[in-house]
Design a protein around this motif. Structure first.
Motif, mmCIF file in Angstrom:
data_model
loop_
_atom_site.group_PDB
_atom_site.id
_atom_site.type_symbol
_atom_site.label_atom_id
_atom_site.label_comp_id
_atom_site.label_asym_id
_atom_site.label_seq_id
_atom_site.Cartn_x
_atom_site.Cartn_y
_atom_site.Cartn_z
ATOM 1 N N MET A 161 -1.604 24.067 -9.067
ATOM 2 C CA MET A 161 -1.609 23.378 -7.757
ATOM 3 C C MET A 161 -2.999 23.448 -7.143
ATOM 4 N N ALA A 162 -3.522 22.315 -6.754
ATOM 5 C CA ALA A 162 -4.845 22.253 -6.129
ATOM 6 C C ALA A 162 -4.706 22.189 -4.611
ATOM 7 N N ASP A 163 -5.722 22.665 -3.929
ATOM 8 C CA ASP A 163 -5.805 22.545 -2.470
ATOM 9 C C ASP A 163 -6.593 21.272 -2.171
ATOM 10 N N VAL A 164 -5.922 20.261 -1.598
ATOM 11 C CA VAL A 164 -6.482 18.914 -1.467
ATOM 12 C C VAL A 164 -6.703 18.568 0.003
ATOM 13 N N THR A 165 -7.865 18.006 0.312
ATOM 14 C CA THR A 165 -8.133 17.450 1.642
ATOM 15 C C THR A 165 -8.334 15.947 1.500
ATOM 16 N N ILE A 166 -7.621 15.181 2.316
ATOM 17 C CA ILE A 166 -7.745 13.721 2.328
ATOM 18 C C ILE A 166 -8.478 13.337 3.600
ATOM 19 N N TRP A 167 -9.683 12.780 3.430
ATOM 20 C CA TRP A 167 -10.480 12.367 4.586
ATOM 21 C C TRP A 167 -10.388 10.853 4.733
ATOM 22 N N ASN A 168 -10.052 10.428 5.938
ATOM 23 C CA ASN A 168 -9.921 9.003 6.239
ATOM 24 C C ASN A 168 -10.672 8.697 7.524
ATOM 25 N N GLU A 169 -11.454 7.656 7.486
ATOM 26 C CA GLU A 169 -12.141 7.180 8.692
ATOM 27 C C GLU A 169 -11.168 6.947 9.850
ATOM 28 N N PHE A 170 -10.006 6.377 9.572
ATOM 29 C CA PHE A 170 -8.911 6.184 10.526
ATOM 30 C C PHE A 170 -9.344 5.382 11.759
ATOM 31 N N ARG A 171 -9.981 4.272 11.506
ATOM 32 C CA ARG A 171 -10.377 3.371 12.587
ATOM 33 C C ARG A 171 -9.595 2.056 12.517
ATOM 34 N N HIS A 172 -9.571 1.418 11.349
ATOM 35 C CA HIS A 172 -8.877 0.129 11.219
ATOM 36 C C HIS A 172 -7.430 0.221 11.694
ATOM 37 N N GLU A 173 -6.756 1.295 11.326
ATOM 38 C CA GLU A 173 -5.324 1.424 11.641
ATOM 39 C C GLU A 173 -5.064 1.498 13.143
ATOM 40 N N ARG A 174 -6.064 1.937 13.902
ATOM 41 C CA ARG A 174 -5.905 2.058 15.356
ATOM 42 C C ARG A 174 -6.474 0.868 16.110
ATOM 43 N N GLU A 175 -7.240 0.022 15.415
ATOM 44 C CA GLU A 175 -7.909 -1.092 16.090
ATOM 45 C C GLU A 175 -7.384 -2.464 15.683
ATOM 46 N N ASP A 176 -6.701 -2.546 14.560
ATOM 47 C CA ASP A 176 -6.308 -3.826 13.986
ATOM 48 C C ASP A 176 -4.796 -3.816 13.736
ATOM 49 N N ASP A 177 -4.076 -4.718 14.403
ATOM 50 C CA ASP A 177 -2.621 -4.750 14.270
ATOM 51 C C ASP A 177 -2.180 -5.042 12.845
ATOM 52 N N ALA A 178 -2.939 -5.872 12.136
ATOM 53 C CA ALA A 178 -2.564 -6.208 10.756
ATOM 54 C C ALA A 178 -2.635 -4.975 9.857
ATOM 55 N N VAL A 179 -3.637 -4.149 10.081
ATOM 56 C CA VAL A 179 -3.766 -2.923 9.286
ATOM 57 C C VAL A 179 -2.694 -1.911 9.702
ATOM 58 N N ALA A 180 -2.450 -1.801 11.006
ATOM 59 C CA ALA A 180 -1.430 -0.877 11.489
ATOM 60 C C ALA A 180 -0.050 -1.224 10.943
ATOM 61 N N ALA A 181 0.204 -2.509 10.720
ATOM 62 C CA ALA A 181 1.496 -2.921 10.175
ATOM 63 C C ALA A 181 1.676 -2.429 8.740
ATOM 64 N N VAL A 182 0.580 -2.324 8.007
ATOM 65 C CA VAL A 182 0.639 -1.864 6.617
ATOM 66 C C VAL A 182 0.612 -0.340 6.545
ATOM 67 N N TYR A 183 -0.244 0.279 7.362
ATOM 68 C CA TYR A 183 -0.417 1.731 7.356
ATOM 69 C C TYR A 183 -0.260 2.286 8.773
ATOM 70 N N PRO A 184 0.973 2.290 9.301
ATOM 71 C CA PRO A 184 1.172 2.694 10.702
ATOM 72 C C PRO A 184 0.739 4.131 10.994
ATOM 73 N N ASP A 185 0.783 5.001 10.001
ATOM 74 C CA ASP A 185 0.394 6.397 10.199
ATOM 75 C C ASP A 185 -0.987 6.704 9.618
ATOM 76 N N GLY A 186 -1.717 5.651 9.253
ATOM 77 C CA GLY A 186 -3.038 5.829 8.675
ATOM 78 C C GLY A 186 -3.001 5.750 7.162
ATOM 79 N N ILE A 187 -4.098 5.285 6.576
ATOM 80 C CA ILE A 187 -4.188 5.182 5.126
ATOM 81 C C ILE A 187 -4.000 6.538 4.462
ATOM 82 N N HIS A 188 -4.396 7.599 5.165
ATOM 83 C CA HIS A 188 -4.263 8.932 4.580
ATOM 84 C C HIS A 188 -2.813 9.348 4.385
ATOM 85 N N ALA A 189 -1.873 8.754 5.148
ATOM 86 C CA ALA A 189 -0.474 9.192 5.083
ATOM 87 C C ALA A 189 0.170 8.934 3.723
#
Length: 231
Positions: A1-29
């Motif tokens: 088992m590896a210890d994994v960190t997922i880093w996401n800019e997390f801007r599109h999902e909060r600024e663009d409704d089309a992106v939020a519809a695809v990734y409502p909890d962020g691409i990292h989710a």
């Protein structure tokens, strides 16, 4: 088992409704969901203190996945220095999609990392060109994505140590979509798919690639490395 960190800019999902519809909890989710059964997973974003990449977090990270697009220039240079040093020490790195143009990836590659692109929603087929590589375990001879953003050659990167995938697009373009490198003690796997308006990180084969890539990129002991003058 590896210890994994997922880093996401997390801007599109909060600024663009089309992106939020695809990734409502962020691409990292969905990326975290794909890895959580096999690994210890944490997430971090650009607007967290120190971008969520404190020295303590990085010291505890075996593999870092990185997704960025519109705010590469907002990543502080001292954080890039910190992550770069950890990769050289042995931390695995998996830059995703538009992270090819991040400060971190460009520094590790030593090139511009420029490419061609087209946002047309066409079909992409990722051909497995190194079927014996561990990152290709469990896959058929290709992965088909019904909607994708085109990335095309020339891709200004150094020649990969191993090339796992080559993409074909409806417009006829091809692209080196799965590139393996070693920098210092660290393993790097650049993986192209992941445009923010398509549910690519829900695709079973893409998720399998991410799991395989984490297993491959996780640090290994190896033999000692010593530098400097010897008595």
């Amino acid at each position: 088992m590896a210890d994994v960190t997922i880093w996401n800019e997390f801007r599109h999902e909060r600024e663009d409704d089309a992106v939020a519809a695809v990734y409502p909890d962020g691409i990292h989710a969905p990326i975290a969901d794909a890895l959580a059964d096999d690994h210890a997973v944490r997430t971090a974003t650009l607007d967290d203190p120190e971008h969520g990449l404190t020295a303590a977090v990085l010291d505890a990270t075996d593999v870092l996945l990185w997704w960025g697009h519109e705010a590469h220039d907002e990543v502080r240079d001292e954080i890039v220095d910190r992550v770069h040093e950890r990769v050289l020490e042995g931390m695995g790195l998996i830059p995703l999609h538009s992270s090819h143009y991040s400060k971190l990836f460009k520094r590790l590659m030593g090139t511009s990392c420029q490419l061609q692109y087209r946002e047309d929603g066409g079909t992409e087929r990722l051909w497995v060109v190194d079927p014996g590589h561990p990152i290709a375990d469990g896959l058929d001879e290709s992965i088909e994505l019904p909607e994708s953003e085109m990335y095309g050659e020339p891709f200004d990167i150094p020649e990969p140590d191993r090339q796992v995938f080559v993409s074909w697009f409806e417009g006829g373009e091809v692209f080196r979509s799965g590139c393996c490198y070693r920098r210092g003690n660290g393993r790097i796997f650049y993986f192209r798919p992941g445009h923010e308006t398509y549910p690519i990180y829900e695709h079973d084969d893409v998720r399998r690639v991410l799991r395989n890539a984490v297993d491959w990129a996780a640090p290994t002991e190896g033999s000692p490395r010593t530098f400097g003058e010897r008595e």
